[in-house]
Motif scaffolding. Structure first.
Motif, mmCIF file in Angstrom:
data_model
loop_
_atom_site.group_PDB
_atom_site.id
_atom_site.type_symbol
_atom_site.label_atom_id
_atom_site.label_comp_id
_atom_site.label_asym_id
_atom_site.label_seq_id
_atom_site.Cartn_x
_atom_site.Cartn_y
_atom_site.Cartn_z
ATOM 1 N N PRO A 140 -49.498 -51.029 60.198
ATOM 2 C CA PRO A 140 -48.459 -51.638 61.041
ATOM 3 C C PRO A 140 -47.468 -52.444 60.211
ATOM 4 O O PRO A 140 -47.809 -53.019 59.180
ATOM 5 C CB PRO A 140 -49.266 -52.534 61.991
ATOM 6 C CG PRO A 140 -50.643 -51.956 61.988
ATOM 7 C CD PRO A 140 -50.856 -51.393 60.626
ATOM 8 N N GLN A 166 -49.651 -62.284 64.278
ATOM 9 C CA GLN A 166 -49.027 -61.085 64.841
ATOM 10 C C GLN A 166 -50.065 -60.154 65.454
ATOM 11 O O GLN A 166 -49.825 -59.540 66.491
ATOM 12 C CB GLN A 166 -48.240 -60.346 63.758
ATOM 13 C CG GLN A 166 -47.494 -59.123 64.298
ATOM 14 C CD GLN A 166 -46.728 -58.384 63.221
ATOM 15 O OE1 GLN A 166 -46.403 -58.957 62.177
ATOM 16 N NE2 GLN A 166 -46.449 -57.103 63.456
ATOM 17 N N ARG A 167 -51.234 -60.032 64.817
ATOM 18 C CA ARG A 167 -52.290 -59.188 65.381
ATOM 19 C C ARG A 167 -52.744 -59.710 66.738
ATOM 20 O O ARG A 167 -53.036 -58.938 67.660
ATOM 21 C CB ARG A 167 -53.477 -59.093 64.411
ATOM 22 C CG ARG A 167 -53.176 -58.307 63.139
ATOM 23 C CD ARG A 167 -54.460 -57.936 62.416
ATOM 24 N NE ARG A 167 -55.210 -59.100 61.995
ATOM 25 C CZ ARG A 167 -55.054 -59.721 60.828
ATOM 26 N NH1 ARG A 167 -54.150 -59.278 59.967
ATOM 27 N NH2 ARG A 167 -55.786 -60.775 60.502
ATOM 28 N N GLU A 169 -50.839 -61.418 68.827
ATOM 29 C CA GLU A 169 -49.759 -61.108 69.764
ATOM 30 C C GLU A 169 -49.806 -59.639 70.172
ATOM 31 O O GLU A 169 -49.599 -59.294 71.346
ATOM 32 C CB GLU A 169 -48.405 -61.433 69.122
ATOM 33 C CG GLU A 169 -48.157 -62.911 68.876
ATOM 34 C CD GLU A 169 -47.922 -63.676 70.164
ATOM 35 O OE1 GLU A 169 -47.394 -63.075 71.112
ATOM 36 O OE2 GLU A 169 -48.272 -64.873 70.220
ATOM 37 N N ASP A 170 -50.078 -58.766 69.221
ATOM 38 C CA ASP A 170 -50.163 -57.337 69.535
ATOM 39 C C ASP A 170 -51.324 -57.044 70.480
ATOM 40 O O ASP A 170 -51.229 -56.168 71.349
ATOM 41 C CB ASP A 170 -50.326 -56.523 68.241
ATOM 42 C CG ASP A 170 -49.081 -56.572 67.366
ATOM 43 O OD1 ASP A 170 -48.010 -56.939 67.890
ATOM 44 O OD2 ASP A 170 -49.191 -56.252 66.167
ATOM 45 N N GLU A 171 -52.417 -57.783 70.318
ATOM 46 C CA GLU A 171 -53.565 -57.586 71.200
ATOM 47 C C GLU A 171 -53.229 -58.037 72.632
ATOM 48 O O GLU A 171 -53.618 -57.385 73.606
ATOM 49 C CB GLU A 171 -54.768 -58.356 70.672
ATOM 50 C CG GLU A 171 -55.998 -58.328 71.567
ATOM 51 C CD GLU A 171 -56.541 -56.928 71.791
ATOM 52 O OE1 GLU A 171 -57.345 -56.748 72.740
ATOM 53 O OE2 GLU A 171 -56.188 -56.006 71.031
ATOM 54 N N ARG A 174 -51.159 -55.344 74.166
ATOM 55 C CA ARG A 174 -51.977 -54.179 74.539
ATOM 56 C C ARG A 174 -52.698 -54.420 75.853
ATOM 57 O O ARG A 174 -52.761 -53.539 76.716
ATOM 58 C CB ARG A 174 -52.981 -53.879 73.423
ATOM 59 C CG ARG A 174 -53.818 -52.631 73.658
ATOM 60 C CD ARG A 174 -55.051 -52.618 72.782
ATOM 61 N NE ARG A 174 -55.970 -53.697 73.113
ATOM 62 C CZ ARG A 174 -56.814 -53.666 74.121
ATOM 63 N NH1 ARG A 174 -56.876 -52.608 74.926
ATOM 64 N NH2 ARG A 174 -57.618 -54.687 74.360
#
Length: 432
Positions: A140, A166-167, A169-171, A174
């Motif tokens: 990513p 950021q991970r 936030e991405d979770e 999702r």
């Protein structure tokens, strides 16, 4: 001296046995040609080679060598597959030796037929069964911070991947964007007004609209002249819009048979679709449970996620219909002592009136709307409420929420936007 004279004499004079030696050599050569037809092939270690080994192929060009190799492949006979009723290939039990000759009268197999046989026996390519195994997983792209700057400066050559923030936030994104099977409704309620119930409905609704592929719908069921649409659109824009309310929709609900027809009675804040509450105080409290259920049934045909702003209290006319159709609840609370106590009282009332499952899975949202003083022990209030609900989420003080006017995600603090993402993700968690 005599020795050298003798040698010169013998070299100059022809030897008497020389013609006989030449004749014997020519005779052996003639006998060898008659036996082999050509010069014999000498291979090393002839004694170790098997007696039945075939003579090596001799050819003068690559074309002849290829033709000889093709003729050494035996074609496999075609049979009917008794299991599937389709023509299949009969596999031999043992491989035939390369030097075996084809049966008499059978045509020699060609290179093309041998290729078809090999292709039929070949296993299915992994590219068909799992094409992803041929593609490297792309790391990513980092956004913002040192990692993002390094990625931009090197043109993507140095990719350290996303940071832990950021991970996370991405979770959240999702979880919010998960596909749903069916239509779900979340009711937002409280026993005390002015503690962030409507602002939470708008902020969470806009967040769902930002991350979900399907637009959500928010319904203003507040019996006290609710201002849900004004908080989402702004007072000026709402006053200029066509004054369609939930009462107008109820009058014509039988004629609404498509999303296009329904859109005439709705307002739009971006991808968030809204049904305005009744503004006339004499009519606003007349919404019954049966009427709300009719609205909810209509909405469920076109929207997978709906939010209902219930207003203050849990005993007004439409509340039984709202709770009956709710899949989960948001209980709005504040850091003031009275707000925390009333949030706990709301959960206790629900549990004692047949809504124990809704109370147990409720999401308590504490909004620091008035920026309470340091005398208030926020940790103690959160601990007081966290043990009686599924999740407790705090929304920090933000002037974009506290002013009581238009709520837009662009002007909110990053901490406030993250809190709304957490609420939206928790809502969808309760659906799946």
């Amino acid at each position: 001296m005599p020795d050298s004279v003798d040698n010169e004499a013998s070299a100059a004079a022809p030897s008497e046995g020389q013609p006989d030696l030449r004749r014997r050599r020519d005779r052996r050569r003639a006998e060898g040609d008659a036996w082999t037809g050509t010069m014999p092939i000498i291979t090393p270690n002839d004694s170790d080679a098997p007696a039945a080994s075939a003579a090596p192929l001799q050819s003068r060009s690559w074309a002849e060598a290829a033709a000889a190799a093709d003729e050494s492949i035996e074609a496999e006979p075609v049979r009917e597959d008794s299991d599937r009723g389709e023509p299949g290939l009969e596999r031999p039990t043992a491989a035939a030796p390369a030097s075996a000759a084809p049966a008499s009268g059978a045509p020699a197999p060609t290179a093309a037929r041998a290729g078809r046989v090999a292709a039929a026996n070949a296993p299915i390519s992994d590219f068909i069964s799992s094409p992803g195994s041929f593609v490297r997983e792309q790391k990513p792209r980092p956004i913002g911070g040192f990692r993002g700057m390094l990625y931009k400066l090197t043109g993507g050559a140095w990719n350290l991947g996303p940071s832990a923030k950021q991970r996370a936030e991405d979770e959240l994104a999702r979880r919010i964007s998960r596909q749903l099977q069916g239509s779900y409704n979340t009711a937002v309620l409280s026993l005390k007004g002015g503690i962030g119930k409507t602002s939470t409905t708008v902020g969470v609704g806009l967040t769902l609209a930002e991350f979900r592929g399907d637009p959500p719908c928010a319904i203003d069921a507040n019996p006290d002249s609710g201002d849900l649409v004004e908080r989402a659109l702004g007072e000026g824009i709402y006053q200029k819009a066509t004054p369609r309310t939930i009462t107008d929709l109820l009058k014509n609900v039988e004629n609404v048979d498509s999303l296009t027809a329904l859109a005439r009675y709705m307002h739009h804040a971006g991808r968030l679709h809204l049904i305005a509450g009744e503004q006339d105080p004499e009519v606003s409290d007349s919404l019954t449970a049966e009427e709300y259920l009719r609205i909810r049934q209509l909405i469920s045909a076109y929207y997978s996620v709906a939010l209902t702003d219930c207003g203050t209290g849990v005993t007004h006319n439409a509340m039984s219909g709202i709770l009956q159709s709710a899949d989960n609840l948001i209980i709005a609370a504040g850091y003031a002592v009275s707000g925390a106590k009333r949030a706990r009282s709301t959960l206790q009332w629900l549990a004692s009136h047949g809504y124990e499952e809704l109370a147990r899975n409720a999401i308590v949202v504490i909004t620091d709307k008035d920026e309470v003083s340091s005398r208030v022990d926020k940790d103690a209030i959160e601990e007081h409420l966290s043990g009686i609900c599924r999740q407790l989420i705090a929304v920090p003080h933000d002037r974009g929420v506290a002013d009581g006017d238009l709520v837009t995600l662009d002007v909110l603090r990053p901490e406030t936007r993250r809190a709304y993402k957490e609420i939206a993700a928790a809502i969808v968690d309760g659906y799946v």
